[in-house]
Structures are given as structure tokens and as C-alpha cells.
Design a protein around this motif. Structure first.
Motif, PDB file in Angstrom:
ATOM      1  N   GLY A 198      16.872   7.195  -9.040  1.00  0.00           N
ATOM      2  CA  GLY A 198      18.278   6.797  -9.035  1.00  0.00           C
ATOM      3  C   GLY A 198      19.436   7.796  -9.632  1.00  0.00           C
ATOM      4  O   GLY A 198      20.395   7.071  -8.986  1.00  0.00           O
ATOM      5  N   VAL A 199      19.125   8.139 -10.332  1.00  0.00           N
ATOM      6  CA  VAL A 199      20.526   9.464 -10.842  1.00  0.00           C
ATOM      7  C   VAL A 199      20.610  10.216  -9.559  1.00  0.00           C
ATOM      8  O   VAL A 199      22.470  10.364  -8.858  1.00  0.00           O
ATOM      9  N   ARG A 200      20.032  10.277  -8.732  1.00  0.00           N
ATOM     10  CA  ARG A 200      20.100  11.999  -7.729  1.00  0.00           C
ATOM     11  C   ARG A 200      20.962  10.920  -6.552  1.00  0.00           C
ATOM     12  O   ARG A 200      21.576  10.458  -5.427  1.00  0.00           O
ATOM     13  N   GLU A 201      20.690   9.531  -6.131  1.00  0.00           N
ATOM     14  CA  GLU A 201      21.101   7.985  -5.107  1.00  0.00           C
ATOM     15  C   GLU A 201      22.466   8.044  -5.581  1.00  0.00           C
ATOM     16  O   GLU A 201      23.509   8.854  -4.682  1.00  0.00           O
ATOM     17  N   ALA A 202      22.743   7.418  -7.203  1.00  0.00           N
ATOM     18  CA  ALA A 202      24.567   7.960  -7.007  1.00  0.00           C
ATOM     19  C   ALA A 202      25.156   9.191  -7.260  1.00  0.00           C
ATOM     20  O   ALA A 202      26.044   9.345  -6.499  1.00  0.00           O
TER      21      ALA A 202
ATOM     22  N   PRO B 211      -8.511  -6.366 -11.942  1.00  0.00           N
ATOM     23  CA  PRO B 211      -7.838  -7.135 -10.950  1.00  0.00           C
ATOM     24  C   PRO B 211      -6.311  -6.404 -11.208  1.00  0.00           C
ATOM     25  O   PRO B 211      -6.629  -5.583 -12.510  1.00  0.00           O
ATOM     26  N   PRO B 212      -5.467  -6.205 -10.312  1.00  0.00           N
ATOM     27  CA  PRO B 212      -4.219  -6.551 -10.973  1.00  0.00           C
ATOM     28  C   PRO B 212      -3.755  -6.923 -11.783  1.00  0.00           C
ATOM     29  O   PRO B 212      -3.969  -8.167 -12.065  1.00  0.00           O
ATOM     30  N   LEU B 213      -2.926  -6.373 -12.272  1.00  0.00           N
ATOM     31  CA  LEU B 213      -2.497  -6.492 -13.927  1.00  0.00           C
ATOM     32  C   LEU B 213      -1.135  -6.771 -13.775  1.00  0.00           C
ATOM     33  O   LEU B 213       0.122  -6.399 -13.267  1.00  0.00           O
ATOM     34  N   THR B 214      -0.551  -8.374 -14.149  1.00  0.00           N
ATOM     35  CA  THR B 214       0.800  -8.521 -14.709  1.00  0.00           C
ATOM     36  C   THR B 214       0.869  -7.693 -15.446  1.00  0.00           C
ATOM     37  O   THR B 214       0.301  -7.340 -16.228  1.00  0.00           O
ATOM     38  N   ALA B 215       2.992  -7.403 -15.054  1.00  0.00           N
ATOM     39  CA  ALA B 215       3.029  -6.470 -16.247  1.00  0.00           C
ATOM     40  C   ALA B 215       4.947  -6.330 -15.982  1.00  0.00           C
ATOM     41  O   ALA B 215       5.293  -7.113 -14.923  1.00  0.00           O
ATOM     42  N   VAL B 216       4.983  -6.297 -16.801  1.00  0.00           N
ATOM     43  CA  VAL B 216       7.363  -5.682 -17.386  1.00  0.00           C
ATOM     44  C   VAL B 216       7.245  -4.529 -16.274  1.00  0.00           C
ATOM     45  O   VAL B 216       6.335  -4.035 -16.652  1.00  0.00           O
ATOM     46  N   ARG B 217       8.183  -4.944 -16.027  1.00  0.00           N
ATOM     47  CA  ARG B 217       8.720  -3.622 -15.223  1.00  0.00           C
ATOM     48  C   ARG B 217      10.092  -3.629 -15.445  1.00  0.00           C
ATOM     49  O   ARG B 217      11.333  -3.899 -15.332  1.00  0.00           O
ATOM     50  N   PRO B 218      10.105  -2.644 -16.579  1.00  0.00           N
ATOM     51  CA  PRO B 218      11.754  -2.089 -17.013  1.00  0.00           C
ATOM     52  C   PRO B 218      12.422  -0.989 -15.092  1.00  0.00           C
ATOM     53  O   PRO B 218      11.863  -0.643 -14.297  1.00  0.00           O
ATOM     54  N   PRO B 219      13.649  -1.446 -15.629  1.00  0.00           N
ATOM     55  CA  PRO B 219      14.158  -0.715 -14.502  1.00  0.00           C
ATOM     56  C   PRO B 219      14.908   0.578 -14.222  1.00  0.00           C
ATOM     57  O   PRO B 219      15.919   0.704 -14.588  1.00  0.00           O
ATOM     58  N   LYS B 220      13.414   0.681 -13.626  1.00  0.00           N
ATOM     59  CA  LYS B 220      13.716   2.754 -13.866  1.00  0.00           C
ATOM     60  C   LYS B 220      15.080   3.055 -13.810  1.00  0.00           C
ATOM     61  O   LYS B 220      15.943   3.609 -13.338  1.00  0.00           O
ATOM     62  N   SER B 221      14.986   2.454 -11.570  1.00  0.00           N
ATOM     63  CA  SER B 221      15.712   3.287 -10.912  1.00  0.00           C
ATOM     64  C   SER B 221      17.831   2.647 -11.197  1.00  0.00           C
ATOM     65  O   SER B 221      18.282   3.388 -10.741  1.00  0.00           O
ATOM     66  N   ALA B 222      17.333   1.199 -11.744  1.00  0.00           N
ATOM     67  CA  ALA B 222      19.238   0.595 -11.982  1.00  0.00           C
ATOM     68  C   ALA B 222      19.060   1.451 -13.551  1.00  0.00           C
ATOM     69  O   ALA B 222      21.046   2.031 -13.193  1.00  0.00           O
ATOM     70  N   VAL B 223      18.579   2.241 -14.184  1.00  0.00           N
ATOM     71  CA  VAL B 223      18.516   2.701 -15.295  1.00  0.00           C
ATOM     72  C   VAL B 223      19.353   4.348 -15.243  1.00  0.00           C
ATOM     73  O   VAL B 223      19.827   4.503 -15.294  1.00  0.00           O
ATOM     74  N   GLY B 224      18.357   4.624 -13.894  1.00  0.00           N
ATOM     75  CA  GLY B 224      18.781   6.324 -13.344  1.00  0.00           C
ATOM     76  C   GLY B 224      20.970   6.195 -12.850  1.00  0.00           C
ATOM     77  O   GLY B 224      21.666   6.847 -12.542  1.00  0.00           O
ATOM     78  N   HIS B 225      20.566   4.855 -11.885  1.00  0.00           N
ATOM     79  CA  HIS B 225      22.060   4.361 -11.048  1.00  0.00           C
ATOM     80  C   HIS B 225      22.716   4.885 -12.810  1.00  0.00           C
ATOM     81  O   HIS B 225      24.385   4.805 -12.350  1.00  0.00           O
ATOM     82  N   ALA B 226      22.966   3.939 -13.296  1.00  0.00           N
ATOM     83  CA  ALA B 226      24.030   3.079 -14.358  1.00  0.00           C
ATOM     84  C   ALA B 226      24.498   4.411 -15.391  1.00  0.00           C
ATOM     85  O   ALA B 226      25.635   4.859 -15.335  1.00  0.00           O
ATOM     86  N   ALA B 227      23.593   4.864 -15.693  1.00  0.00           N
ATOM     87  CA  ALA B 227      23.162   6.620 -16.483  1.00  0.00           C
ATOM     88  C   ALA B 227      24.484   7.500 -15.517  1.00  0.00           C
ATOM     89  O   ALA B 227      25.581   8.419 -16.160  1.00  0.00           O
ATOM     90  N   PHE B 228      24.346   7.447 -14.858  1.00  0.00           N
ATOM     91  CA  PHE B 228      24.986   8.217 -13.747  1.00  0.00           C
ATOM     92  C   PHE B 228      26.360   7.390 -13.568  1.00  0.00           C
ATOM     93  O   PHE B 228      27.662   8.552 -13.611  1.00  0.00           O
ATOM     94  N   GLY B 229      26.803   6.763 -13.113  1.00  0.00           N
ATOM     95  CA  GLY B 229      27.811   5.945 -13.583  1.00  0.00           C
ATOM     96  C   GLY B 229      28.774   6.117 -14.953  1.00  0.00           C
ATOM     97  O   GLY B 229      30.026   6.375 -14.532  1.00  0.00           O
TER      98      GLY B 229
ATOM     99  N   PRO C 133      36.438   4.046 -24.971  1.00  0.00           N
ATOM    100  CA  PRO C 133      35.320   3.893 -26.509  1.00  0.00           C
ATOM    101  C   PRO C 133      34.208   3.761 -24.901  1.00  0.00           C
ATOM    102  O   PRO C 133      34.076   4.261 -24.383  1.00  0.00           O
ATOM    103  N   ARG C 134      33.307   4.691 -26.215  1.00  0.00           N
ATOM    104  CA  ARG C 134      32.198   4.651 -25.828  1.00  0.00           C
ATOM    105  C   ARG C 134      31.395   3.300 -25.375  1.00  0.00           C
ATOM    106  O   ARG C 134      31.481   1.934 -25.329  1.00  0.00           O
ATOM    107  N   HIS C 135      30.324   3.600 -24.538  1.00  0.00           N
ATOM    108  CA  HIS C 135      29.538   2.172 -24.118  1.00  0.00           C
ATOM    109  C   HIS C 135      28.290   2.328 -24.016  1.00  0.00           C
ATOM    110  O   HIS C 135      27.753   3.596 -23.591  1.00  0.00           O
ATOM    111  N   ARG C 136      27.584   0.756 -24.427  1.00  0.00           N
ATOM    112  CA  ARG C 136      26.217   1.057 -24.079  1.00  0.00           C
ATOM    113  C   ARG C 136      25.768   0.552 -23.335  1.00  0.00           C
ATOM    114  O   ARG C 136      26.333  -0.679 -22.999  1.00  0.00           O
ATOM    115  N   VAL C 137      24.796   0.248 -22.118  1.00  0.00           N
ATOM    116  CA  VAL C 137      24.150  -0.505 -21.057  1.00  0.00           C
ATOM    117  C   VAL C 137      23.162  -0.918 -21.615  1.00  0.00           C
ATOM    118  O   VAL C 137      22.258   0.193 -21.485  1.00  0.00           O
ATOM    119  N   VAL C 138      23.026  -1.756 -21.671  1.00  0.00           N
ATOM    120  CA  VAL C 138      21.316  -2.356 -21.550  1.00  0.00           C
ATOM    121  C   VAL C 138      21.089  -3.531 -20.369  1.00  0.00           C
ATOM    122  O   VAL C 138      21.733  -4.491 -19.793  1.00  0.00           O
TER     123      VAL C 138
END
Length: 381
Positions: free
Chosen positions: A120-124, A332-350, A364-369
Motif C-alpha cells: 500500500g505504501v509503495r503504490e501510494a 475448513p476455511p476459517l472465518t476471519a477478521v481482515r485488517p485493512p493492511k493495504s489501506a493502512v499503507g496508503h493512508a500512512a504514506f498520505g 495539528p497532529r493526525h491520528r487515522v483509524v
């Protein structure tokens, strides 16, 4: 009547003043130049990068120095006009167009969780023509500090993206070092507070507590009334997962007194088989019918042990994994919570890019969740 203060110097004037200060005093830190010129440290770093690319100065640790008196330097100093030209005559954007920013990135692993964040960082970064210098660490503050120092002192990066260790004496010292760094810093999947008022450092994080609560609500919606949690002791994500699990259970009125609540070693530890057997015994004794397990490898190992013991998934025990790196590969395939990893990279670079582009030292300092999402598969249905 409004009285205007003195006009801010134009970019070329300011850079000439940088050279003049260096000629008088030899070597200056970024913070000293920013104070002398009454501009932000980011503006000074940009000026240093521009002047260094022209061979007029050289970068040194945390600042700049002159390589010696040069005709080019003398020529630039002589360009300071007695009367300022209009801003339109010498736009900074045109002057900085050829300067390519370099961002350093330090992550604790290159083979699990973090590749999608890096992607995500590299794409941004590619979209803005920014160079990214990546270093992998080992979840050790001393190693992270070494990598970060190399990026700042040897590479001369313009900013840092980092997922640092923040706990323990070494972690706290690393956070203080990052807070005082001469380049802007954005924390990735980490948060930290500094100073007497505990001001937050800029950060981009997944809302892991929300993700855990989402898993609990999914399981409760399927009729489970005793939902346990299994996390690993050394993971920075575990406290957030546990907090979200507990909050959701309390809000839904689910029993916590007897439900499995395990914060244990991970599957690479020699004690893992013993811990896993004890965990499944506790599930049976407490009549726990569903588990949220962080992370995927531990969840898969747990399912395999269930199958060996004749525990049916999901009929006897529903399982939701947290991370969704390899959860789909389980049987069997597991139900899973998927953190937004690529989006985190995009947002961090932004966020870092915005900090580098903004000359306002009081920005101002920014905190993105960012919220994760739930991917439902066979292990819970």
C-alpha cells in the motif's frame, strides 16, 4: 489600521540565507536553521535537500554544512534582492519540481502481515514519484533504532514510516528518539503519546478492537452464548483484540466468568502443544462453543488439534481467526477478521506526504483509524 509584519522571504532568498548562516557558523542543525529563519523544520529539510542536490552544501547528521566557499554559493547569496519580487515571479513549486522525496520505512517483519502494508505504501508513493527505502527489523527496539538511524543519517530520508516497539524501557526510549527526530514520523499500526501532556504522535492504525467486537457479534448472532478468546503474549495486536472481545461480550450480556480467556505463547514456542491441549480441555469444561483466535497460524493449529480429538468444526466449536493472512487455506476455511493492511499503507504514506508538503509547524497532529472487515467462511457457519 492594520500593520503588516515583514514579508516572508522567497524560497531562493531563504536558501541564500541558509548558505550565509552556514558560512558564518560552519555547521547547523535543522532545528537551529528553522529557529533562525522562523520556518518549519520541514521547510529547512527541503531547502537542505535542494541545495545539496546543487552541490552548494552537504548534508550532515541532523543538519547541514558547507563543503567550502564556492563561486556558486557566492552567486546565490548575491541574488538576495533589496526589494522582494512578487511570489508569482519565483514560485517554490517550480523550484522544487526536480527534487524527489525519499521516505524510509521500518517494519518488524517482511513475511507476515506487513507485505500488504508495504504494498500500500509503495503504490501510494509511486503515484507521487516518491522513493521508498525499506528495512525489516525483528520486533526488537534496539534493531529498529539501528535501522532508523541508518535511514536518517546515511540515506538522508525526508520522513519515516515505522512500526516501532513502544513498550519496555527500550521501546519508550525509541519513542522519545522518534519524537525528537529531525524528520517527520508517522507510526504504522502503532500508537504512542509523548511529552508532559501525552500528546499523540501521528499514526495510522487498524481498529483491532472493533474487528474483535465484530467477530463476537457475528458469533453471537449465530446463537453462541459462551465465546472465548485466544491471543499470543508477544503480539502488539493482542491487547486490542482482547479489549474488543471483552467489550462486545459485556455489551451483549455474554458470560465471561467461565469463558476461555487465554493469552498464551505462539505456535513456534515449544510449550505451544501443551498450551493448546490445556486450552481445548478448558473449552470442554466451560462449554465454550466459539473462539476468536489471534492469529491465523494459531487458529489453524487449533483446528488441527480439534480434528485429532474428534471436536467438529464448526458444529462443536466455531472458530474465527484474526489477521486473514492464510485463514482461507485451512480445512475448513476459517472465518476471519481482515485488517485493512493495504489501506493502512496508503493512508500512512498520505499522512506523511501531507506533513512533508505543509510548511506550517503548527499543523495539528493526525491520528487515522481504519476499520477491518469480517470475511465469513465455513469455520463459523
Amino acid at each position: 489600521m492594520t500593520v503588516s509584519g515583514p514579508a516572508a522571504p522567497l524560497p531562493d532568498e531563504r536558501r541564500a540565507q541558509v548558505i550565509a548562516l552556514l558560512r558564518r557558523r560552519g555547521v547547523l542543525r535543522v532545528t537551529e536553521l528553522a529557529s533562525e529563519l522562523d520556518v518549519s523544520a520541514i521547510t529547512v529539510r527541503r531547502d537542505i535537500a535542494r541545495l545539496a542536490s546543487q552541490g552548494l552544501i552537504r548534508r550532515v547528521r541532523g543538519g547541514a554544512a558547507l563543503p567550502g566557499a564556492t563561486m556558486a554559493a557566492d552567486a546565490l547569496i548575491s541574488q538576495i534582492p533589496e526589494v522582494s519580487a512578487s511570489p508569482e515571479a519565483m514560485p517554490e513549486a517550480a523550484g522544487d519540481a526536480g527534487t524527489r522525496a525519499t521516505v524510509g520505512m521500518v517494519v518488524p517483519s517482511l513475511d507476515y502481515y506487513w507485505p500488504d502494508v508495504i504494498r500500500g505504501v509503495r503504490e501510494a508513493a509511486a503515484a507521487s514519484g516518491t522513493r521508498v527505502v525499506l528495512r525489516g527489523a525483528t520486533y526488537q527496539a534496539a534493531d529498529e533504532r539501528r535501522q532508523l538511524s541508518w535511514l536518517v543519517d546515511s540515506v538522508g530520508v525526508d520522513g519515516l514510516l515505522v512500526a516501532p516497539t513502544t513498550t519496555g524501557e527500550d521501546g519508550e526510549e525509541l519513542v522519545r528518539w522518534l519524537q525528537s527526530a529531525d524528520v517527520p514520523v508517522v507510526l504504522v499500526e502503532r500508537a504512542a503519546a509523548v511529552g508532559p501532556y501525552r500528546e499523540a504522535m501521528e499514526s495510522v492504525v487498524s481498529d483491532h478492537a472493533f474487528g474483535a467486537a465484530m467477530a463476537v457479534r457475528h458469533l453471537a448472532g449465530l446463537g453462541h452464548r459462551r465465546i472465548g478468546v485466544v491471543t499470543t503474549m508477544d503480539s502488539p495486536t493482542s491487547p486490542h483484540v482482547r479489549r474488543g472481545w471483552r467489550q462486545a461480550c459485556e455489551e451483549l450480556g455474554l458470560g465471561l466468568d467461565d469463558a476461555v480467556d487465554a493469552n498464551t505463547v505462539d505456535r513456534r514456542d515449544p510449550e505451544w502443544p501443551h498450551a493448546l491441549n490445556d486450552l481445548l480441555d478448558r473449552c470442554s469444561a466451560s462449554r465454550t462453543t466459539a473462539l476468536l483466535v489471534h492469529s491465523d497460524p494459531e487458529a489453524i493449529s487449533l483446528v488441527e488439534s480439534c480434528q485429532e480429538r474428534g471436536i467438529r468444526i464448526p458444529k462443536d466449536l466455531a472458530v474465527v481467526a484474526y489477521d486473514d493472512e492464510v485463514a482461507e487455506l485451512c480445512d475448513p476455511p476459517l472465518t476471519a477478521v481482515r485488517p485493512p493492511k493495504s489501506a493502512v499503507g496508503h493512508a500512512a504514506f498520505g499522512l506523511l506526504s501531507a506533513r512533508l508538503a505543509d510548511d506550517d509547524a503548527h499543523r495539528p497532529r493526525h491520528r487515522v483509524v481504519i476499520e477491518p472487515r469480517l470475511v465469513v467462511r465455513s469455520s463459523s457457519l
